[in-house]
Each structure stands twice: as C-alpha cells, then as structure tokens.
Design a protein around this motif. Structure first.
Motif, short mmCIF file in Angstrom:
data_model
loop_
_atom_site.label_atom_id
_atom_site.label_comp_id
_atom_site.label_asym_id
_atom_site.label_seq_id
_atom_site.Cartn_x
_atom_site.Cartn_y
_atom_site.Cartn_z
N SER A 39 41.78 1.38 22.47
CA SER A 39 42.12 -0.01 22.18
C SER A 39 41.00 -0.59 21.32
N GLU A 40 41.37 -1.51 20.40
CA GLU A 40 40.37 -2.05 19.48
C GLU A 40 40.09 -3.52 19.67
N ASP A 41 40.98 -4.24 20.30
CA ASP A 41 40.69 -5.63 20.61
C ASP A 41 41.55 -6.04 21.80
N ALA B 175 33.96 -3.58 15.87
CA ALA B 175 32.71 -3.53 15.12
C ALA B 175 33.04 -3.70 13.63
N PRO B 176 32.03 -3.93 12.79
CA PRO B 176 32.31 -4.15 11.36
C PRO B 176 32.99 -2.96 10.67
N LEU B 177 32.72 -1.74 11.10
CA LEU B 177 33.35 -0.57 10.48
C LEU B 177 34.74 -0.37 11.06
N PRO B 178 35.69 0.14 10.26
CA PRO B 178 37.06 0.32 10.76
C PRO B 178 37.13 1.27 11.96
N HIS B 179 37.83 0.84 12.98
CA HIS B 179 38.13 1.62 14.19
C HIS B 179 36.90 1.93 15.04
N HIS B 180 35.78 1.28 14.79
CA HIS B 180 34.61 1.35 15.67
C HIS B 180 34.75 0.23 16.70
N VAL B 181 34.43 0.53 17.97
CA VAL B 181 34.69 -0.42 19.05
C VAL B 181 33.52 -0.44 20.03
N LEU B 182 33.09 -1.62 20.44
CA LEU B 182 32.13 -1.80 21.52
C LEU B 182 32.92 -2.22 22.75
N THR B 183 32.75 -1.48 23.85
CA THR B 183 33.57 -1.70 25.03
C THR B 183 32.73 -1.87 26.28
N PRO B 184 32.44 -3.11 26.70
CA PRO B 184 31.83 -3.30 28.02
C PRO B 184 32.92 -3.29 29.10
N LYS B 185 32.66 -2.57 30.20
CA LYS B 185 33.62 -2.48 31.31
C LYS B 185 32.90 -2.79 32.62
N LEU B 186 33.56 -3.51 33.49
CA LEU B 186 33.01 -3.83 34.79
C LEU B 186 33.96 -3.28 35.85
N TYR B 187 33.43 -2.45 36.74
CA TYR B 187 34.19 -1.89 37.85
C TYR B 187 33.61 -2.45 39.15
N GLY B 188 34.44 -2.57 40.15
CA GLY B 188 33.96 -2.94 41.47
C GLY B 188 34.92 -2.42 42.53
N PHE B 189 34.39 -2.14 43.73
CA PHE B 189 35.26 -1.72 44.81
C PHE B 189 34.69 -2.17 46.14
N ASP C 113 30.27 1.22 26.23
CA ASP C 113 30.53 2.33 25.31
C ASP C 113 30.60 1.82 23.89
N TYR C 114 30.05 2.57 22.97
CA TYR C 114 30.27 2.33 21.54
C TYR C 114 31.04 3.53 21.03
N ARG C 115 32.31 3.33 20.64
CA ARG C 115 33.19 4.43 20.23
C ARG C 115 33.39 4.40 18.71
N PHE C 116 33.43 5.59 18.13
CA PHE C 116 33.57 5.67 16.67
C PHE C 116 34.34 6.93 16.28
N PRO C 117 35.21 6.84 15.27
CA PRO C 117 35.97 8.02 14.84
C PRO C 117 35.08 8.96 14.03
N LEU D 75 28.83 6.62 22.44
CA LEU D 75 27.51 6.47 23.04
C LEU D 75 27.67 5.51 24.21
N PHE D 76 27.02 5.80 25.34
CA PHE D 76 27.24 4.95 26.51
C PHE D 76 25.95 4.66 27.26
N TYR D 77 26.02 3.58 28.04
CA TYR D 77 24.96 3.20 28.97
C TYR D 77 25.66 2.69 30.23
N ASP D 78 25.30 3.26 31.39
CA ASP D 78 25.90 2.87 32.67
C ASP D 78 24.84 2.28 33.58
#
Length: 186
Positions: free
Chosen positions: A10-12, A46-60, A98-102, A124-127
């Motif tokens: 997903s991109e946005d 992100a500024p480049l096509p199809h590059h995406v920054l994805t912060p995710k929050l999980y909880g249980f 996550d920073y995802r890039f094609p 690239l990720f950081y958890d």
C-alpha cells in the motif's frame, strides 16, 4: 489504504484492525483464554515513485489461563532479531517502522504462466516493543533493526500469491540475535 499497478505495498492511507480470539472448551479448546489485539498502520509516500514509509503500531492483551508460551505473544509481537520465545507476557506493544522501495520488476515466469516472478523490493526496518505480565508501564522495551529482500511470486496462473523473503535482523538488547533467515509469506 491504496496501492497501484507498480506498488510493492500500500502506498497511502491507513490500515486498522481489531481482533478478539476466544478459546474455550465449549469451542473445542483445551484452555480458556481470550486475546485482544489491534494493529494500526499508515502509509506515507516518499518523494521517489513507489517508495513508502510505513509506521505500524501493534498491541495485544490476553486474559484467562496463561499458556507456557504466554498465549502466543510471538504471534502479536513480531519483533525481528529476537527468538520467538524471548518475549513473554499477557500484554505487549510494538512500534515498527519500515522504509520500502522497489528494486526490480522482472515480470517473467515459466511453464506458460504456471510460475511468475512479479516484483523484487527491499525494506529497511526498526522495531521497538516488549511484553510483560506486570503493569503495562513495566514493559522492558527491546529494539532491533535490519533489512529485507522480497520477491513477489505467483503460482498456477495467478491463483496463489506469496513472497519469498530474506531478512537480516539484529536485536540490540538482551536476548537479541544477529542473523539472516528466510521465510515464505502468504
């Protein structure tokens, strides 16, 4: 959340989920417990096509009889760089970025479409997360970082999709591991 023809994810938009899993002898389980889990993710282009920054929050949160694996906290806290048995508790939280890039769009296959290699992308990720049986304020946070290489694949003329994934992860805190592993994600 939206994706497009050349998207690797997903991109946005945003993705929200809430889940309640009840286990009881009435339903055929050997134990009685209930797991509540939530997931919130946003996709920032992100500024480049199809590059995406994805912060995710999980909880249980889990209540009821506690299993030795602490009601499967590994299922709700996928902190890369730590063994699945390292985190235990009946409550936990994880922030993953996550920073995802094609990398490549092979769009090729063999067996007349029976197998098809669609997209190759990196991440690239950081958890940052943890779990505990105590009060939520006592969660000892664990950190990790790393990189992934993904190959999106189709089988049987597009009926089955899956990703072949190679992951390098390094856990930065106690119990953390550094290593490379391979997974199949459906």
């Amino acid at each position: 959340a939206r994706s497009y023809a050349k998207s690797i994810s997903s991109e946005d938009g945003i993705d929200l989920s809430l889940k309640v899993a009840m286990n009881s002898p009435t339903f055929g389980s050997n134990y009685t417990y209930t797991n509540y889990s939530a997931n919130a993710a946003t996709y920032l282009p992100a500024p480049l096509p199809h590059h995406v920054l994805t912060p995710k929050l999980y909880g249980f949160y889990s209540r009821g009889e506690q299993l030795e694996q602490s009601n499967f906290s590994w299922k709700y806290l996928p902190i890369r760089g730590y063994p699945s048995t390292d985190l235990s508790g009946n409550k936990g939280a994880l922030l993953s970025t996550d920073y995802r890039f094609p990398l490549l769009y092979p769009e090729t296959g063999f067996l007349f479409g029976g197998s098809f290699f669609d997209k190759l992308w990196g991440s690239l990720f950081y958890d940052l997360g943890g779990a505990t049986f105590e009060q939520a304020s006592n969660i000892k946070l664990k950190r990790s970082y790393g990189a992934e290489l993904n190959l999106g694949t189709q089988l049987f003329w597009g009926y089955y999709w899956f990703n072949l994934k190679m992951v390098y992860a390094k856990g930065l805190d106690e119990g953390g591991e550094e290593g490379i592993y391979f997974t199949i994600e459906m």
